[in-house]
Write an enzyme that holds these catalytic residues in place. Sequence first.
Site, short mmCIF file in Angstrom:
data_model
loop_
_atom_site.label_atom_id
_atom_site.label_comp_id
_atom_site.label_asym_id
_atom_site.label_seq_id
_atom_site.Cartn_x
_atom_site.Cartn_y
_atom_site.Cartn_z
N HIS A 4 -26.01 24.73 4.51
CA HIS A 4 -26.31 25.26 3.18
C HIS A 4 -25.45 26.49 2.92
O HIS A 4 -25.35 27.38 3.76
CB HIS A 4 -27.78 25.64 3.06
CG HIS A 4 -28.12 26.29 1.75
ND1 HIS A 4 -28.26 25.56 0.58
CD2 HIS A 4 -28.31 27.59 1.41
CE1 HIS A 4 -28.54 26.39 -0.41
NE2 HIS A 4 -28.57 27.62 0.07
N VAL A 11 -5.41 -7.31 -13.60
CA VAL A 11 -6.51 -8.28 -13.50
C VAL A 11 -6.67 -8.80 -12.08
O VAL A 11 -7.11 -9.93 -11.86
CB VAL A 11 -6.28 -9.45 -14.48
CG1 VAL A 11 -6.40 -8.97 -15.92
CG2 VAL A 11 -4.93 -10.12 -14.24
N ASP A 62 -5.36 -8.80 2.62
CA ASP A 62 -5.46 -9.42 1.30
C ASP A 62 -5.23 -10.92 1.32
O ASP A 62 -5.77 -11.66 0.49
CB ASP A 62 -4.43 -8.80 0.34
CG ASP A 62 -4.81 -7.40 -0.10
OD1 ASP A 62 -5.78 -6.85 0.47
OD2 ASP A 62 -4.13 -6.85 -0.99
N CYS A 105 0.82 -1.21 0.00
CA CYS A 105 0.00 0.00 0.00
C CYS A 105 0.86 1.26 0.00
O CYS A 105 0.66 2.16 -0.82
CB CYS A 105 -0.93 0.00 1.20
SG CYS A 105 -2.02 1.43 1.28
N LYS A 150 -2.07 7.37 -5.43
CA LYS A 150 -2.85 8.55 -5.08
C LYS A 150 -2.04 9.83 -5.25
O LYS A 150 -2.60 10.91 -5.49
CB LYS A 150 -3.39 8.44 -3.66
CG LYS A 150 -4.70 7.69 -3.60
CD LYS A 150 -4.55 6.30 -4.18
CE LYS A 150 -5.81 5.57 -4.50
NZ LYS A 150 -5.54 4.22 -5.05
N GLU A 168 -11.78 -5.05 -20.78
CA GLU A 168 -12.36 -5.67 -19.59
C GLU A 168 -13.15 -6.91 -19.95
O GLU A 168 -13.96 -6.91 -20.88
CB GLU A 168 -13.24 -4.66 -18.86
CG GLU A 168 -14.17 -5.22 -17.81
CD GLU A 168 -13.44 -5.98 -16.70
OE1 GLU A 168 -13.97 -7.02 -16.26
OE2 GLU A 168 -12.33 -5.56 -16.30
N ILE A 227 -7.74 -0.82 -10.03
CA ILE A 227 -6.34 -0.53 -10.38
C ILE A 227 -6.24 -0.09 -11.84
O ILE A 227 -5.62 0.93 -12.15
CB ILE A 227 -5.45 -1.76 -10.12
CG1 ILE A 227 -5.42 -2.08 -8.62
CG2 ILE A 227 -4.03 -1.52 -10.63
CD1 ILE A 227 -4.72 -3.39 -8.29
N ARG A 280 -5.33 -9.36 -7.89
CA ARG A 280 -4.15 -9.70 -7.11
C ARG A 280 -4.26 -11.12 -6.58
O ARG A 280 -5.37 -11.67 -6.47
CB ARG A 280 -3.97 -8.70 -5.97
CG ARG A 280 -3.78 -7.26 -6.48
CD ARG A 280 -3.56 -6.28 -5.36
NE ARG A 280 -2.32 -6.48 -4.65
CZ ARG A 280 -1.13 -6.04 -5.07
NH1 ARG A 280 -1.02 -5.36 -6.21
NH2 ARG A 280 -0.04 -6.26 -4.36
#
Length: 432
Positions: free
Chosen positions: A413, A253, A294, A40, A49, A190, A171, A255
Amino acid sequence: MHYDIIIIGAGPGGYETAAEAAALGHKVALIERDRLGGTCLNRGCIPTKCLCAVAEQLLSVSQPLPGIKTTVEADYTAAHARIAPIVEELTDGIVQMLEGVDIIKGEAALAGNDCVSVNGKLLNADKIIIATGSAPASLRIPGAEHAMDSNTFLALNKLPEHLTIIGGGVIGLEFASIAATFGSKVTVVEFCKEILPGIDADIAKRLRSALTKRGIDIITDACVKEIAADYSVTYERRGKTASVSSDAILMAVGRRPVVPSGLDKAGVATNARGYITVDDNMATTAPGIFAIGDVNGLSMLAHSAAAQGRRALELPVDLSVVPSIVFTVPQLASVKRTETAITETAKTPYSSIGYALAAGFEGILKLGYNPQNGQITSCTALGPHAADLVAQAATAINAHNTVDQFSQSIAAHPSMSEILTTTSAKLLNNNK
């Protein structure tokens, strides 16, 4: 040497669990063969990110609201250079977090009898937690070796002119959004009939439309058959064979689990896909041994790994409500209570909210609830601040709030949070 808890793997699940266990007064050893932070921090969430943030800002300033005139130049090499110092800073934070934990660098193996072998030494513990994560998976097709995996892609400081991405999951789409923003021609192939399998199909379709408008070519319902040395991808779609050529190919595709050696010796079972089998408390088939993150295949998210670690430590946590985010542009976020079968939904476009209209935001929010008990069960948002909106909904879902309670809350608001109360009111009105 004896420990209360030995944790194998220092990704988010491992290091957060280690820090929490130490804070509870346990004697903890954390074993890591590579770098603190795991995939990560070093080769996944955070580096991606960093690039997503630059891509989002680049797209924003290149399409400004009226009143702004600007000239924008994209520099992927400079954007990529941001990654290393950010990862280093976060690594320093992990080291501080792990004060009081014995950090051991080495390759761990289960040795049976509550023992772990590392660096030629045997350590034993009352509880062993496996948090060894996952690695990029690959299709078993001719020419698969010609494709990059996500680790290799993230190491690039220059993008190809034309990139083909095999896989339209999180991913693949995040990398597609990044590369397209920086000027690459991107094709996504895909296998499923829609991108982001598992995400609300209606919202996924809207994201596909938005990415297509940005110039990303998305081919769904396509089975990749072969990759040639010249980086052409052959696929079959609806009984017909076609191909796409590019300068580089990214295999995205999914992990596969990374497990320590010695599972058999310790009596730890795995399922047909290679993931470690666990019960609701993350306990494996071997007494005293747990598996989180994972490696157990339940939820391939960093925050899920940390939450499962709390469950392994017998701390309270609701694992049925786990939000997820796709950092494409536009952003997509989603959360739902997993055990809920009956749901009715309502949708609200961003354009009906004053703040969104003033800010030039485009998007949609979809809220679901169970009409039998009135509780909010799901929320999916596509557009700016999607993650923040879903986080607010996740808190309500976790608290078992009813849609009536949610609709009665006062939203500031003008703000984006008004879209949640507006959609809640729609749900109530639709079912009167």
